[in-house]
Design a protein around this motif. Structure first.
Motif, PDB file in Angstrom:
ATOM      1  N   ARG A   1     -17.259  45.241  13.911  1.00 23.86           N
ATOM      2  CA  ARG A   1     -15.855  44.809  13.878  1.00 23.86           C
ATOM      3  C   ARG A   1     -15.655  43.709  12.854  1.00 23.86           C
ATOM      4  N   HIS A   2     -14.530  43.795  12.142  1.00 23.71           N
ATOM      5  CA  HIS A   2     -14.094  42.690  11.272  1.00 23.71           C
ATOM      6  C   HIS A   2     -12.578  42.624  11.350  1.00 23.71           C
ATOM      7  N   ASP A   3     -12.063  41.502  11.842  1.00 27.41           N
ATOM      8  CA  ASP A   3     -10.621  41.356  12.073  1.00 27.41           C
ATOM      9  C   ASP A   3     -10.117  42.549  12.887  1.00 27.41           C
ATOM     10  N   GLY A   4      -9.183  43.325  12.351  1.00 27.97           N
ATOM     11  CA  GLY A   4      -8.630  44.448  13.104  1.00 27.97           C
ATOM     12  C   GLY A   4      -9.295  45.783  12.826  1.00 27.97           C
ATOM     13  N   TRP A   5     -10.474  45.767  12.207  1.00 23.99           N
ATOM     14  CA  TRP A   5     -11.138  46.998  11.780  1.00 23.99           C
ATOM     15  C   TRP A   5     -12.406  47.272  12.580  1.00 23.99           C
ATOM     16  N   LEU A   6     -12.671  48.562  12.797  1.00 18.68           N
ATOM     17  CA  LEU A   6     -13.929  49.014  13.399  1.00 18.68           C
ATOM     18  C   LEU A   6     -14.607  49.993  12.451  1.00 18.68           C
TER      19      LEU A   6
ATOM     20  N   THR B   1     -29.338  43.420  11.502  1.00 18.12           N
ATOM     21  CA  THR B   1     -30.305  43.761  10.458  1.00 18.12           C
ATOM     22  C   THR B   1     -30.209  45.207   9.999  1.00 18.12           C
ATOM     23  N   THR B   2     -29.141  45.906  10.377  1.00 20.40           N
ATOM     24  CA  THR B   2     -29.063  47.335  10.068  1.00 20.40           C
ATOM     25  C   THR B   2     -28.503  47.610   8.682  1.00 20.40           C
ATOM     26  N   ASP B   3     -28.891  48.765   8.147  1.00 19.26           N
ATOM     27  CA  ASP B   3     -28.291  49.261   6.915  1.00 19.26           C
ATOM     28  C   ASP B   3     -26.808  49.544   7.113  1.00 19.26           C
ATOM     29  N   SER B   4     -26.430  49.973   8.305  1.00 23.01           N
ATOM     30  CA  SER B   4     -25.031  50.323   8.588  1.00 23.01           C
ATOM     31  C   SER B   4     -24.108  49.114   8.466  1.00 23.01           C
ATOM     32  N   GLU B   5     -24.532  47.980   8.996  1.00 25.40           N
ATOM     33  CA  GLU B   5     -23.681  46.792   8.928  1.00 25.40           C
ATOM     34  C   GLU B   5     -23.546  46.299   7.492  1.00 25.40           C
ATOM     35  N   THR B   6     -24.624  46.404   6.719  1.00 26.10           N
ATOM     36  CA  THR B   6     -24.532  46.050   5.299  1.00 26.10           C
ATOM     37  C   THR B   6     -23.571  46.985   4.584  1.00 26.10           C
ATOM     38  N   LEU B   7     -23.628  48.285   4.883  1.00 26.17           N
ATOM     39  CA  LEU B   7     -22.708  49.246   4.276  1.00 26.17           C
ATOM     40  C   LEU B   7     -21.257  48.892   4.611  1.00 26.17           C
ATOM     41  N   PHE B   8     -20.999  48.502   5.844  1.00 25.41           N
ATOM     42  CA  PHE B   8     -19.659  48.093   6.262  1.00 25.41           C
ATOM     43  C   PHE B   8     -19.173  46.903   5.433  1.00 25.41           C
ATOM     44  N   HIS B   9     -20.020  45.909   5.250  1.00 25.86           N
ATOM     45  CA  HIS B   9     -19.602  44.720   4.518  1.00 25.86           C
ATOM     46  C   HIS B   9     -19.475  44.976   3.016  1.00 25.86           C
ATOM     47  N   LEU B  10     -20.224  45.935   2.511  1.00 21.43           N
ATOM     48  CA  LEU B  10     -20.003  46.349   1.121  1.00 21.43           C
ATOM     49  C   LEU B  10     -18.631  47.010   0.992  1.00 21.43           C
ATOM     50  N   ALA B  11     -18.279  47.857   1.957  1.00 20.80           N
ATOM     51  CA  ALA B  11     -16.967  48.504   1.911  1.00 20.80           C
ATOM     52  C   ALA B  11     -15.850  47.475   2.026  1.00 20.80           C
TER      53      ALA B  11
ATOM     54  N   THR C   1     -16.033  44.381   1.031  1.00 17.24           N
ATOM     55  CA  THR C   1     -16.042  43.704  -0.263  1.00 17.24           C
ATOM     56  C   THR C   1     -15.296  44.494  -1.323  1.00 17.24           C
ATOM     57  N   LEU C   2     -15.400  45.810  -1.247  1.00 18.96           N
ATOM     58  CA  LEU C   2     -14.855  46.692  -2.279  1.00 18.96           C
ATOM     59  C   LEU C   2     -13.465  47.229  -1.941  1.00 18.96           C
ATOM     60  N   GLY C   3     -12.799  46.610  -0.953  1.00 22.19           N
ATOM     61  CA  GLY C   3     -11.388  46.921  -0.721  1.00 22.19           C
ATOM     62  C   GLY C   3     -11.073  47.801   0.459  1.00 22.19           C
ATOM     63  N   LEU C   4     -11.904  47.801   1.481  1.00 22.74           N
ATOM     64  CA  LEU C   4     -11.676  48.662   2.645  1.00 22.74           C
ATOM     65  C   LEU C   4     -10.292  48.469   3.255  1.00 22.74           C
TER      66      LEU C   4
END
Length: 280
Positions: A104-109, A141-151, A153-156
Motif C-alpha cells: 500500500r502507498h497512500d490510496g493505492w494497492l 525485502t521482496t522483488d515485488s515491493e521494489t517493483l511497486f516503488h519503481l512504478a 517513481t515512474l508515474g503510477l
C-alpha cells in the motif's frame, strides 16, 4: 509462486470472495490447481476500500490463510466493493509481514505473482532508481515491493499502464545487463480504489495464469437457476490467478502480454509491452 484475487462490484463481505467459492483463495492457499506450487502457505494479505477513508484497509499475516482464525473473523464482518487478496509462496525472501502482499502507498494497492530473476544481483541498481522520497517506504525485502516503488517513481499515480511498463522495462534492462536472460515473470494488479489494472507479462512469453469473469448478465441468462449469480451486480468484475469455480464459460483467460483495465464495470484489454525509461 502465489495466488491472488482482485474484485470490484457491489459491496460483499470478504468471506464471499476468500472462503465460500468452491476453489476459493483459501482453498488455493493449500491446493492450487494452476500455480507453480500447489501450496501457498507463506503468509497472506487482504486490502479493501470503504466509505471511512480514502486510504485502503490492510491486513497481512505470516500465518497460512487456511488456518488463520483472525482472517475468518475479519472476513465475516468487513464489507467492501473493491478488494485485493493474495496468498504467498516465497521465492526466497523471508516469511514476514512486511513481505506479504498487497503493498500500500497512500490510496493505492499493488500485488504481484511471479518473480524478478537474479533479484539479489540487481537489487542495488533497482533500488537506487527509486525516488529518494519513496525509498524509506520500502519496508520488506521482496522483488515485488521494489517493483511497486519503481512504478510509483515512474508515474503510477498519473498513468498506471505506462508506469508499470517503464518499471518492468527498467527491471528487464538492468537484469539483462547483468546476464539474466529472462528477468521478469508474473502477473500484477494495481488499484486506486475506483479503477483496476491487471497485467500479464513475462520476459520469456510464458506468464503465470490469469483469468477474468465473463459478464454477469450473460451468465445469469445462461444459468437462471444459479443463486450465486443473482447475488452479484451486473458491474461485478473479478480477476484471479485461477478460477474460483467450475461453472462452464464463467472464466476467460487474460491474454499473454496484455493489460486489463476495469473502470466502473466497463473493461478493456490492451496490448502490453515494457518500455525502458530514458534515465536508464
Amino acid at each position: 509462486m502465489c495466488r491472488w484475487l482482485a474484485y470490484t462490484g457491489s459491496p460483499v463481505t470478504l468471506d464471499e470472495l476468500l472462503d465460500k467459492p468452491a476453489n476459493s483463495l483459501v482453498v488455493q492457499s493449500l491446493h492450487s490447481r494452476l500455480g507453480a506450487e500447489p501450496t501457498n502457505g507463506d503468509g497472506f494479505g487482504v486490502g479493501w476500500y470503504d466509505e471511512h477513508s480514502a486510504t485502503p484497509g490492510l491486513f497481512r499475516s505470516i500465518e497460512p490463510a487456511w488456518s488463520d482464525r483472525n482472517l475468518r473473523e475479519l472476513a465475516a464482518h468487513v464489507r467492501s466493493g473493491t478488494v485485493f487478496a493474495h496468498v504467498r509462496a516465497t521465492s526466497g525472501s523471508a516469511v514476514q509481514q512486511t513481505n506479504c502482499h498487497p503493498f500500500r502507498h497512500d490510496g493505492w494497492l499493488f500485488m504481484h505473482n511471479g518473480f524478478v530473476d537474479g533479484f539479489a544481483s540487481i537489487k542495488r541498481d533497482l533500488q537506487l532508481a527509486v525516488d529518494p522520497s519513496l525509498f524509506p517506504h520500502i519496508e520488506g525485502t521482496t522483488d515485488s515491493e521494489t517493483l511497486f516503488h519503481l512504478a510509483l517513481t515512474l508515474g503510477l499515480q498519473d498513468d498506471p499502464p505506462s508506469a508499470v511498463a517503464a518499471a518492468i522495462g527498467l527491471v528487464e534492462d538492468t537484469g539483462q545487463r547483468h546476464g539474466v536472460t529472462y528477468p521478469v515473470q508474473g502477473t500484477v494488479a494495481v488499484t486506486d480504489g475506483r479503477r483496476l489494472w491487471a497485467f500479464r507479462y513475462s520476459s520469456e512469453g510464458r506468464s503465470r495464469s490469469l483469468f477474468r469473469n465473463r459478464d454477469v448478465a450473460v451468465l445469469r441468462h445462461q444459468y437462471p437457476d444459479n443463486p450465486v449469480l443473482h447475488d452479484l451486480s451486473d458491474d461485478t468484475r473479478i480477476v484471479v490467478s485461477e478460477p474460483l469455480g467450475d461453472l462452464r464459460g464463467a472464466w476467460l483467460e487474460v491474454p499473454e502480454s496484455s493489460c486489463l483495465v476495469v473502470d466502473g464495470g466497463e473493461e478493456e484489454i490492451l496490448p502490453f509491452a515494457p518500455t525502458v525509461p530514458v534515465a536508464a
